[in-house]
Write an enzyme that holds these catalytic residues in place. Sequence first.
Site, PDB file in Angstrom:
ATOM      1  N   TRP A 134       0.840  -1.193   0.000  1.00 18.32           N
ATOM      2  CA  TRP A 134       0.000   0.000   0.000  1.00 18.32           C
ATOM      3  C   TRP A 134       0.874   1.242   0.000  1.00 18.32           C
ATOM      4  CZ3 TRP A 134      -2.800   1.153   5.277  1.00 18.32           C
ATOM      5  CH2 TRP A 134      -1.952   0.898   6.353  1.00 18.32           C
ATOM      6  N   ASN A 135       0.216   2.377  -0.303  1.00 19.94           N
ATOM      7  CA  ASN A 135       0.946   3.632  -0.475  1.00 19.94           C
ATOM      8  C   ASN A 135       0.188   4.778   0.176  1.00 19.94           C
ATOM      9  OD1 ASN A 135       2.956   2.735  -2.704  1.00 19.94           O
ATOM     10  ND2 ASN A 135       0.960   2.179  -3.540  1.00 19.94           N
ATOM     11  N   HIS A 174     -15.051  25.782  -5.831  1.00 21.07           N
ATOM     12  CA  HIS A 174     -13.706  25.954  -6.386  1.00 21.07           C
ATOM     13  C   HIS A 174     -13.457  27.400  -6.836  1.00 21.07           C
ATOM     14  CE1 HIS A 174     -10.077  25.330  -8.639  1.00 21.07           C
ATOM     15  NE2 HIS A 174     -10.643  25.304  -9.824  1.00 21.07           N
ATOM     16  N   HIS A 176     -15.080  28.786 -15.582  1.00 20.57           N
ATOM     17  CA  HIS A 176     -15.072  28.680 -14.129  1.00 20.57           C
ATOM     18  C   HIS A 176     -16.033  29.693 -13.509  1.00 20.57           C
ATOM     19  CE1 HIS A 176     -11.339  26.415 -14.839  1.00 20.57           C
ATOM     20  NE2 HIS A 176     -11.455  25.966 -13.607  1.00 20.57           N
TER      21      HIS A 176
END
Length: 259
Positions: free
Chosen positions: A61-62, A79, A207
């Site tokens: 795993w990481n 955002h 955006h």
Amino acid sequence: MGSLDDVAARLVDGTIEVIDLTAPLHADTPILALPEPFGQTEPFRLHEISRYDERGPAWYWNNITTGEHTGTHFDAPVHWVTGQDGDDVATVPPSRLVGPAVVLDVTDRVAEDPDFLLEVDDVHAWEAEHGPLPARGWLLYRTGWDARGEDPAAFANADDDGPHTPGISVACARYLAEETELLGLGVETVGTDAGAAAGFDPPFPCHGFLLGAGRYGLTQLRNLGRLPARGAVVVAAPLPIVGGSGSPARVLALVERTS
């Protein structure tokens, strides 16, 4: 499509195909680079914890580090400053993560001009041929840019004047936000805006207008060429990061196959 049992059966027999629209996420995945003095996102990195060794004999795993807006990702309204009172990525209703999708293809025009901008007239011309944009659905903007996805320099396509990547005009971004019932916009480029959008008036209109209207963005999509102009269903699955402005996402399309 009929009942959910019918859909499940057709997924098994392949008459409904699942197409992955997601770019692989790795250390060389292109990321958006902003000019100084703005803050920068981190590239994707794996940090190994154990791999069948003394640190963990039976498991691999990481840890990972990356930005919310790395690779194929989902933009939530919060955002952008215009959407700051809107949903974060964890509060987007699940029903809005699944919806119909249409594909507007301008690859031939982008091949001639990498700074090509979609205009309102282009949308109307597409609708005259294919029907109206879907309410509570996605507009997927196919430019052919995904072919550059494994080459960060070609993907950015930047020179002394900045990046040259296709996008959507200010007037068209406003139109999509104010005059349609779309869930959001999906693109193949690093962000929903054109490479030159910092110099638009207003800057970064996709955006600003779309997230400000409570719509969503999907970026760095692939395989849009395998989808019909209309008739696909998109499943966009970001991580529900509490307070998050976005998330890397696995984006899938369901497409009906008749042969």
